[in-house]
Design an enzyme around this catalytic site. Structure first.
Site, PDB file in Angstrom:
ATOM      1  N   ASN A  24      -2.417  -4.148 -15.236  1.00 16.32           N
ATOM      2  CA  ASN A  24      -1.039  -4.114 -14.788  1.00 16.32           C
ATOM      3  C   ASN A  24      -0.540  -5.601 -14.291  1.00 16.32           C
ATOM      4  O   ASN A  24      -0.082  -5.546 -13.088  1.00 16.32           O
ATOM      5  CB  ASN A  24      -0.586  -3.109 -14.021  1.00 16.32           C
ATOM      6  N   ASP A  33      -9.546   1.018  -5.829  1.00 12.31           N
ATOM      7  CA  ASP A  33      -8.076   0.696  -6.114  1.00 12.31           C
ATOM      8  C   ASP A  33      -7.575  -0.022  -5.503  1.00 12.31           C
ATOM      9  O   ASP A  33      -6.317   0.183  -4.961  1.00 12.31           O
ATOM     10  CB  ASP A  33      -7.523   2.236  -6.141  1.00 12.31           C
ATOM     11  N   GLY A  79       0.308   2.054  -3.055  1.00 11.10           N
ATOM     12  CA  GLY A  79      -0.848   0.896  -3.039  1.00 11.10           C
ATOM     13  C   GLY A  79      -1.145   0.362  -1.828  1.00 11.10           C
ATOM     14  O   GLY A  79      -0.549   0.256  -0.719  1.00 11.10           O
TER      15      GLY A  79
END
Length: 425
Positions: free
Chosen positions: A93, A304, A323
């Protein structure tokens, strides 16, 4: 240059610590043993600390190209090195997305120029991560794609996922999925449970994740594909993965440190540093994740790592990006909460963060053995310190763990025989 890492404690297959020396040359491990000596070698003193394979993280976001205000390959890989990682897989991304040979070549060039450790780029499953036009798996594999994902969003059309799974299967590539049904998000910013109601914030139900996992494992079975589930967070998702494995479907799964360490009721306030996707779930979900990791339903731990700017995360959850960062705190937090308390062994934790992660993509990393890449770290399990986000190497400061006290810190990282991180004296 020949090097010897001297006087370190290495875990054997039984989980017992043994004192060894490790010799390295030309980026490879050349000898391991108690009596290893090498003429004209540089000696690195291990001082009796624990040596472990360099960690492998199959789920990271480095933001470059396109979002360098959040992170760069240089800062992200240096942050990973500080946390003990020597191999990381970078999600697609970015801007541009690695959805073509041209864009993959661009990203490969940036990695070669800036990374201090091994960075393996994902190829996207669809053009511009739109979930619509499929990418060319064969071409992107030829230019270094480690696997294929549209992470950050779920692929909504079953037909798109199915056709791309079939193509990936032809080329023995793994399809990696962020599982989320957009029709069930409801503009949520945290888990739909008790705490979101107390904070008067819109919630994301568990079924948003698990229903797409259930769909995808059946698609993977029909396509004969290898399928990896990102950041499993709910008990229903665990059940879907467990059932799929029992049926012989080629599925693997990861869990993030924050989903093992925290649950929805830990969220203190409407603070965007506690906003991640998937969100922190209920206590029963967290317990299910623990059990799934221990019984092999979940294969590995992945951070992540998702950095954002202070400005983006300074206010409430609504409008803030999802996030949190994870490279620099993952091991000490998990060591403190689970190994120190006797819930896990040290070998289990190291394996979940190294060899078990590498096995998902058939990577030859995450092991200490003669002939293997000389990727290793020293860990001071007695070292205790308070997490201070202002001291992160990452550009991101977005963590819910600021102020936590943790033990077991990586103090030296060696990548291909070269020191890429060393704790300041």
């Amino acid at each position: 240059m020949k090097k010897v890492l001297r006087n370190v404690q290495m875990l054997n297959e039984q989980g017992e610590l043994q004192t060894v020396n490790i010799a390295m040359a030309d980026g490879k491990i050349t000898a391991i043993g108690q009596e290893v000596t090498v003429v004209n070698a540089e000696v690195i003193e291990g001082n009796g600390l624990i040596v472990a394979p360099g960690f492998v993280d199959v789920h990271t976001h480095l933001r470059e190209p396109g979002f360098e205000h959040k992170e760069t390959i240089a800062t992200g890989s240096a942050s990973a090195a500080k946390g003990g990682f020597t191999t990381i897989c970078a999600m697609p991304n970015t801007k541009p997305v690695p959805d073509s040979v041209e864009n993959m070549q661009l990203i490969n060039g940036l990695i070669k120029e800036s990374a201090v450790i091994r960075v393996l780029p994902y190829g996207s499953l669809t053009k511009d991560i739109s979930g619509e036009v499929r990418t060319n798996v064969e071409e992107l594999k030829a230019y270094g794609a480690v696997a294929f994902s549209d992470d950050g969003v779920g692929i909504q059309l079953a037909s798109t996922m199915y056709e791309q799974m079939k193509d990936a299967a032809k080329h023995d590539m793994v399809v990696v999925a962020h599982c989320e049904d957009n029709s069930l998000i409801y503009d949520g910013v945290m888990h739909e449970g008790k705490r979101n109601k107390e904070l008067d914030l819109p919630g994301i139900p568990s079924i948003c994740e698990s229903v797409q996992i259930a769909r995808d494992v059946l698609l993977a079975e029909a396509a004969g594909a290898r399928y990896h589930v990102c950041h499993v967070s709910t008990k229903e998702s665990v059940r879907a993965v467990r059932d799929a494995k029992a049926a012989g479907i080629r599925v693997t799964a990861e869990v993030c440190p924050h989903h093992l360490l925290l649950e929805e009721m830990d969220i203190p306030s409407d603070d965007a540093n506690w906003k991640m996707n998937p969100p922190l779930r209920g206590a029963d979900d967290k317990d299910s994740l623990h059990a799934a990791l221990l019984d092999g339903t979940i294969d590995c731990i992945a951070t992540d790592h998702a950095p954002h700017t202070v400005e983006e995360k300074c206010c409430g959850m609504v409008g803030a990006p999802f996030g949190i960062v994870g490279f620099e705190t993952a091991f000490p937090l998990l060591y403190t909460q689970f190994v120190e308390t006797g819930k896990w062994t040290l070998k289990q934790l190291i394996d979940w963060m190294s060899v078990k992660a590498a096995e998902i993509f058939d990577l030859p990393y995450g092991t200490l053995a003669v002939g293997a890449s000389a990727d290793m770290i020293l860990i001071d399990i007695q070292k205790e310190q308070t997490i201070d986000a202002e001291g992160f190497v990452s550009k991101g400061r977005n963590t819910p763990f600021n102020g936590w006290v943790a033990k077991g810190w990586p103090v030296l990282t060696i990548f291909e025989g070269n020191i890429v991180y060393q704790e300041a004296e």
